[in-house]
Structures are given as structure tokens and as C-alpha cells.
Motif scaffolding. Structure first.
Motif, PDB file in Angstrom:
ATOM      1  N   PRO A  76       9.862   8.176  68.403  1.00 27.96           N
ATOM      2  CA  PRO A  76      11.284   8.493  68.178  1.00 27.96           C
ATOM      3  C   PRO A  76      11.779   9.578  69.143  1.00 27.96           C
ATOM      4  CG  PRO A  76      10.168   8.275  66.071  1.00 27.96           C
ATOM      5  CD  PRO A  76       9.090   8.178  67.136  1.00 27.96           C
ATOM      6  N   ALA A  77      10.951  10.581  69.416  1.00 27.75           N
ATOM      7  CA  ALA A  77      11.372  11.639  70.351  1.00 27.75           C
ATOM      8  C   ALA A  77      11.572  11.067  71.756  1.00 27.75           C
ATOM      9  CB  ALA A  77      10.329  12.760  70.378  1.00 27.75           C
ATOM     10  N   GLU A  78      10.667  10.193  72.180  1.00 29.09           N
ATOM     11  CA  GLU A  78      10.787   9.600  73.519  1.00 29.09           C
ATOM     12  C   GLU A  78      12.025   8.703  73.628  1.00 29.09           C
ATOM     13  OE1 GLU A  78       6.164   9.378  75.072  1.00 29.09           O
ATOM     14  OE2 GLU A  78       6.870   7.873  73.656  1.00 29.09           O
ATOM     15  N   ILE A  79      12.347   7.999  72.550  1.00 31.19           N
ATOM     16  CA  ILE A  79      13.539   7.145  72.566  1.00 31.19           C
ATOM     17  C   ILE A  79      14.784   8.006  72.744  1.00 31.19           C
ATOM     18  CG2 ILE A  79      14.951   5.582  71.152  1.00 31.19           C
ATOM     19  CD1 ILE A  79      12.294   4.541  69.953  1.00 31.19           C
ATOM     20  N   ASP A  80      14.783   9.135  72.056  1.00 30.45           N
ATOM     21  CA  ASP A  80      15.891  10.073  72.186  1.00 30.45           C
ATOM     22  C   ASP A  80      15.968  10.626  73.618  1.00 30.45           C
ATOM     23  OD1 ASP A  80      17.949  11.293  70.548  1.00 30.45           O
ATOM     24  OD2 ASP A  80      16.959  13.193  71.069  1.00 30.45           O
ATOM     25  N   GLN A  81      14.822  10.968  74.174  1.00 32.06           N
ATOM     26  CA  GLN A  81      14.771  11.468  75.553  1.00 32.06           C
ATOM     27  C   GLN A  81      15.275  10.405  76.531  1.00 32.06           C
ATOM     28  OE1 GLN A  81      10.595  12.354  75.829  1.00 32.06           O
ATOM     29  NE2 GLN A  81      10.742  14.123  74.450  1.00 32.06           N
ATOM     30  N   LEU A  82      14.854   9.170  76.313  1.00 29.55           N
ATOM     31  CA  LEU A  82      15.265   8.095  77.224  1.00 29.55           C
ATOM     32  C   LEU A  82      16.776   7.905  77.187  1.00 29.55           C
ATOM     33  CD1 LEU A  82      14.446   5.836  79.185  1.00 29.55           C
ATOM     34  CD2 LEU A  82      14.226   4.304  77.213  1.00 29.55           C
ATOM     35  N   ARG A  83      17.370   8.062  76.002  1.00 35.58           N
ATOM     36  CA  ARG A  83      18.826   7.910  75.915  1.00 35.58           C
ATOM     37  C   ARG A  83      19.518   9.012  76.707  1.00 35.58           C
ATOM     38  NH1 ARG A  83      20.333   9.666  71.207  1.00 35.58           N
ATOM     39  NH2 ARG A  83      21.522  11.358  72.181  1.00 35.58           N
ATOM     40  N   ARG A  84      19.063  10.261  76.544  1.00 30.06           N
ATOM     41  CA  ARG A  84      19.724  11.365  77.242  1.00 30.06           C
ATOM     42  C   ARG A  84      19.535  11.268  78.759  1.00 30.06           C
ATOM     43  NH1 ARG A  84      17.382  15.748  75.820  1.00 30.06           N
ATOM     44  NH2 ARG A  84      15.983  14.891  74.246  1.00 30.06           N
ATOM     45  N   ILE A  85      18.327  10.904  79.177  1.00 31.44           N
ATOM     46  CA  ILE A  85      18.055  10.738  80.613  1.00 31.44           C
ATOM     47  C   ILE A  85      18.924   9.615  81.191  1.00 31.44           C
ATOM     48  CG2 ILE A  85      16.291   9.904  82.234  1.00 31.44           C
ATOM     49  CD1 ILE A  85      14.215  11.425  80.427  1.00 31.44           C
ATOM     50  N   SER A  86      18.956   8.481  80.501  1.00 31.50           N
ATOM     51  CA  SER A  86      19.706   7.321  81.000  1.00 31.50           C
ATOM     52  C   SER A  86      21.191   7.627  81.067  1.00 31.50           C
ATOM     53  CB  SER A  86      19.470   6.106  80.096  1.00 31.50           C
ATOM     54  OG  SER A  86      18.106   5.740  80.097  1.00 31.50           O
ATOM     55  N   GLU A  87      21.708   8.347  80.063  1.00 35.30           N
ATOM     56  CA  GLU A  87      23.139   8.670  80.080  1.00 35.30           C
ATOM     57  C   GLU A  87      23.468   9.637  81.212  1.00 35.30           C
ATOM     58  OE1 GLU A  87      24.331   7.581  75.488  1.00 35.30           O
ATOM     59  OE2 GLU A  87      24.075   9.701  75.992  1.00 35.30           O
ATOM     60  N   ALA A  88      22.568  10.574  81.481  1.00 33.49           N
ATOM     61  CA  ALA A  88      22.808  11.505  82.600  1.00 33.49           C
ATOM     62  C   ALA A  88      22.857  10.742  83.924  1.00 33.49           C
ATOM     63  CB  ALA A  88      21.715  12.567  82.638  1.00 33.49           C
ATOM     64  N   LEU A  89      21.918   9.816  84.120  1.00 32.12           N
ATOM     65  CA  LEU A  89      21.877   9.043  85.370  1.00 32.12           C
ATOM     66  C   LEU A  89      23.093   8.129  85.486  1.00 32.12           C
ATOM     67  CD1 LEU A  89      18.087   8.060  85.481  1.00 32.12           C
ATOM     68  CD2 LEU A  89      19.220   9.980  86.635  1.00 32.12           C
ATOM     69  N   ALA A  90      23.440   7.469  84.389  1.00 25.73           N
ATOM     70  CA  ALA A  90      24.571   6.540  84.413  1.00 25.73           C
ATOM     71  C   ALA A  90      25.875   7.297  84.649  1.00 25.73           C
ATOM     72  CB  ALA A  90      24.632   5.745  83.106  1.00 25.73           C
ATOM     73  N   ASP A  91      26.008   8.475  84.040  1.00 23.65           N
ATOM     74  CA  ASP A  91      27.228   9.273  84.237  1.00 23.65           C
ATOM     75  C   ASP A  91      27.367   9.722  85.686  1.00 23.65           C
ATOM     76  OD1 ASP A  91      27.970   9.039  81.625  1.00 23.65           O
ATOM     77  OD2 ASP A  91      27.214  11.005  81.018  1.00 23.65           O
ATOM     78  N   HIS A  92      26.251  10.085  86.293  1.00 25.16           N
ATOM     79  CA  HIS A  92      26.289  10.482  87.704  1.00 25.16           C
ATOM     80  C   HIS A  92      26.721   9.315  88.592  1.00 25.16           C
ATOM     81  CE1 HIS A  92      24.913  11.521  91.721  1.00 25.16           C
ATOM     82  NE2 HIS A  92      24.117  10.475  91.687  1.00 25.16           N
ATOM     83  N   LEU A  93      26.166   8.131  88.324  1.00 24.29           N
ATOM     84  CA  LEU A  93      26.446   6.982  89.184  1.00 24.29           C
ATOM     85  C   LEU A  93      27.879   6.489  88.997  1.00 24.29           C
ATOM     86  CD1 LEU A  93      23.066   5.085  88.697  1.00 24.29           C
ATOM     87  CD2 LEU A  93      23.873   6.110  90.834  1.00 24.29           C
ATOM     88  N   ASP A  94      28.383   6.578  87.774  1.00 26.85           N
ATOM     89  CA  ASP A  94      29.727   6.083  87.490  1.00 26.85           C
ATOM     90  C   ASP A  94      30.346   6.913  86.374  1.00 26.85           C
ATOM     91  OD1 ASP A  94      32.064   4.782  87.019  1.00 26.85           O
ATOM     92  OD2 ASP A  94      31.159   2.971  86.191  1.00 26.85           O
ATOM     93  N   PRO A  95      31.013   8.020  86.755  1.00 23.44           N
ATOM     94  CA  PRO A  95      31.578   8.913  85.738  1.00 23.44           C
ATOM     95  C   PRO A  95      32.592   8.215  84.838  1.00 23.44           C
ATOM     96  CG  PRO A  95      31.602   9.940  87.917  1.00 23.44           C
ATOM     97  CD  PRO A  95      31.253   8.498  88.121  1.00 23.44           C
ATOM     98  N   ASP A  96      33.154   7.095  85.290  1.00 23.13           N
ATOM     99  CA  ASP A  96      34.186   6.403  84.499  1.00 23.13           C
ATOM    100  C   ASP A  96      33.636   5.236  83.685  1.00 23.13           C
ATOM    101  OD1 ASP A  96      36.104   8.057  85.669  1.00 23.13           O
ATOM    102  OD2 ASP A  96      36.253   6.725  87.409  1.00 23.13           O
ATOM    103  N   ARG A  97      32.306   5.100  83.660  1.00 23.04           N
ATOM    104  CA  ARG A  97      31.735   3.924  82.997  1.00 23.04           C
ATOM    105  C   ARG A  97      32.095   3.925  81.507  1.00 23.04           C
ATOM    106  NH1 ARG A  97      27.030   4.605  79.877  1.00 23.04           N
ATOM    107  NH2 ARG A  97      26.617   6.812  79.630  1.00 23.04           N
ATOM    108  N   PRO A  98      32.249   2.712  80.922  1.00 22.15           N
ATOM    109  CA  PRO A  98      32.435   2.625  79.472  1.00 22.15           C
ATOM    110  C   PRO A  98      31.114   3.029  78.804  1.00 22.15           C
ATOM    111  CG  PRO A  98      32.846   0.497  80.568  1.00 22.15           C
ATOM    112  CD  PRO A  98      32.219   1.407  81.578  1.00 22.15           C
ATOM    113  N   THR A  99      31.165   3.659  77.655  1.00 25.34           N
ATOM    114  CA  THR A  99      29.939   4.176  77.038  1.00 25.34           C
ATOM    115  C   THR A  99      29.460   3.317  75.880  1.00 25.34           C
ATOM    116  OG1 THR A  99      31.251   5.607  75.643  1.00 25.34           O
ATOM    117  CG2 THR A  99      30.383   6.553  77.683  1.00 25.34           C
ATOM    118  N   THR A 100      30.028   2.130  75.692  1.00 22.13           N
ATOM    119  CA  THR A 100      29.517   1.267  74.619  1.00 22.13           C
ATOM    120  C   THR A 100      28.866   0.038  75.195  1.00 22.13           C
ATOM    121  OG1 THR A 100      31.662   0.186  74.482  1.00 22.13           O
ATOM    122  CG2 THR A 100      31.204   1.970  72.936  1.00 22.13           C
TER     123      THR A 100
END
Lengths: 158, 158
Positions: A134-158
Motif C-alpha cells: 500500500p505504501a508503494e502504491i501511494d508512492q507510485l501515485r505521487r511520483i507519477s503525478e509529479a512527472l505527468a504534471d511536469h510534462l503537461d501542466p494542463d493535463r486532465p487529472t481524471t
């Protein structure tokens, strides 16, 4: 130029980068292969059907669909043409924009998605979520969101 | 069958899965686009040149190269043929296995790699490592290794 100013990867970073490449590529190839085998569609098509199934009236403008799937317009047009041949998607001209097009999920497309979904979701669980705490799943979400936000700050989040 | 026994994703898992898809696909597409633009090669070709450059004598059996890059033999054969046309790789028959083939990095291939590497490594830093804290980089390594080990327990770890 070589070596000048370049921030080369150290051995730990190299190991991290290669593991990430292997894991992300391997996961996508495995899920794609399983979807092809069990449902006769690549993962990219599955995602298009999912997005349409979630939209009001099971329809989306092509431009919106491209944005939701982080896909180029040309790649999406190609996929939509193939999905139309399968009878799973229908394209219509957009009532509010003469140059725009709308993709509509057909009943056959909805049924194909419904048939494919249980096996695919089971694959995502087996190859991703079941392998992580469960901790790793949480980490993966935060890491992935940071990378996705950097690549496309306007991306839809759903 | 729908809904029966299927372990559907809950909203948090759905969000994690979509963020991971967006981030991993977006990162690969961005790095691929930048390598094409700056060095005239896709990321898959870059990885082949890297592996060859690290091997003794800058040569590897095709089977070993496929394993290192988690690539299918047919995809690798196609890439090797294109790299041979560019003059960056030469294929030779294997001295110890009459059916096997060896890929050799040419001097032109080494120079092409050396010219591409600084910009590509800078891209990996900018789009991946610079976006994450040291703790997150460590988490990403452990998560990626767990996923890669599950998909291929025999994978090489370098």
C-alpha cells in the motif's frame, strides 16, 4: 562537447532509470499482449472505449478524446478509423463546430468493452497493484503525478 | 461475467493507474521526440547503441542484445537492419554458433552515440530525476525493480 557540462547519471541513477524503462515497457507490452489475445484489441483502443463509455451520451469530441488519452490527433484519427471498421465507434460531425468531429461509442463497442474489462483489470491488478505494498502504491501515485504534471501542466487529472 | 469475481479498481487505484500511464507514456514520447529531433534516432536505437558500446569489443550476440533491451527478436532484427543502413552497426555471423549473429558497433555508430548522449542524458535528468526528491528516486527504483522482477524473474539487472 562530450563530458562538458553534461550531468551524467551515476550508477544508482543508471540502475533506477533502466529498471523504470524495463518495468514500464514490460508492463505495457504484457497488458497489450493479453488484451490482444483475450479481446482482440490493443491497449490504446481499449482506453478509447473506456473514455467514451464514461462520457455523457457515450460521446466525446475528437479533440477532447485526444487530450484525455494524451494522444496525438493523427494517431487518434487512425485508431478511430479502425474502431469504426470494427463497428465499435461511430464518427459524426460536431453540431456546434463545423470543423470538429465527435466519436460515439456504439452498443457493439460498449459490449466489446464490457467483455474485455474484467480480464484487463485483473491483469492490471496482477502485474501492478498485487506486486506493490500500500505504501508503494501511494508512492507510485505521487511520483507519477509529479512527472505527468511536469510534462503537461494542463493535463486532465481524471 | 461482468462484476462477478472481478477485483475492480477503486477510485484511488484508478487515479494511480491513469497517472502512471500518462507519466510513463509521456516520458517515453518526450524523450523519443527529443532524440529524433536532436540526433535523428528513436530511443530504441539509442538503447541498442548504448548496450553495444558497453560490451567488450563493442559487440554482442543478437540474442543477448534482445535480452538486455527486453526486446523481441523480430523487433531487434528490424532495428539492426536500419542501424546497418545508417552505417552505425555491422552484423557478422557468430564464430561459435553458426546460426547465431553478432551485432558490432562501428566507429561511426560510436560517434553518433557520443554526439547524442549529452542531450539525451540531460533530457532524462530534466524530465525524470529533477522532478523527484532523493526519497522518491529511491522509491521509484524499488517499485520498478519489483515490477520488472515480476514480469521477468530472469531479467539482467544492469
Amino acid at each position: 562537447m562530450i563530458g562538458v557540462m553534461t550531468r551524467w547519471l551515476d550508477p544508482d541513477e543508471q540502475r533506477t532509470w533502466r529498471a523504470f524503462l524495463t518495468a514500464s515497457r514490460g508492463l505495457m507490452e504484457t497488458l497489450d499482449r493479453e488484451l490482444q489475445r483475450d479481446a482482440g484489441m490493443p491497449h490504446a483502443y481499449y482506453e478509447i472505449l473506456v473514455r467514451l463509455s464514461e462520457a455523457p451520451g457515450r460521446r466525446l469530441r475528437m479533440s477532447e478524446l485526444a487530450k484525455l488519452n494524451s494522444s496525438s490527433r493523427s494517431r487518434l484519427s487512425h485508431a478511430a478509423a479502425r474502431l469504426e471498421e470494427s463497428g465499435w465507434v461511430r464518427r459524426e460531425s460536431c453540431p456546434t463546430d463545423r470543423r470538429g468531429q465527435v466519436a460515439v461509442l456504439t452498443e457493439a463497442g460498449f459490449q466489446a468493452l464490457a467483455a474485455a474489462a474484467p480480464g484487463h483489470v485483473e491483469g492490471v491488478r496482477r502485474h501492478l497493484f498485487d506486486q506493490l505494498s500500500p505504501a508503494e502504491i501511494d508512492q507510485l501515485r505521487r511520483i507519477s503525478e509529479a512527472l505527468a504534471d511536469h510534462l503537461d501542466p494542463d493535463r486532465p487529472t481524471t
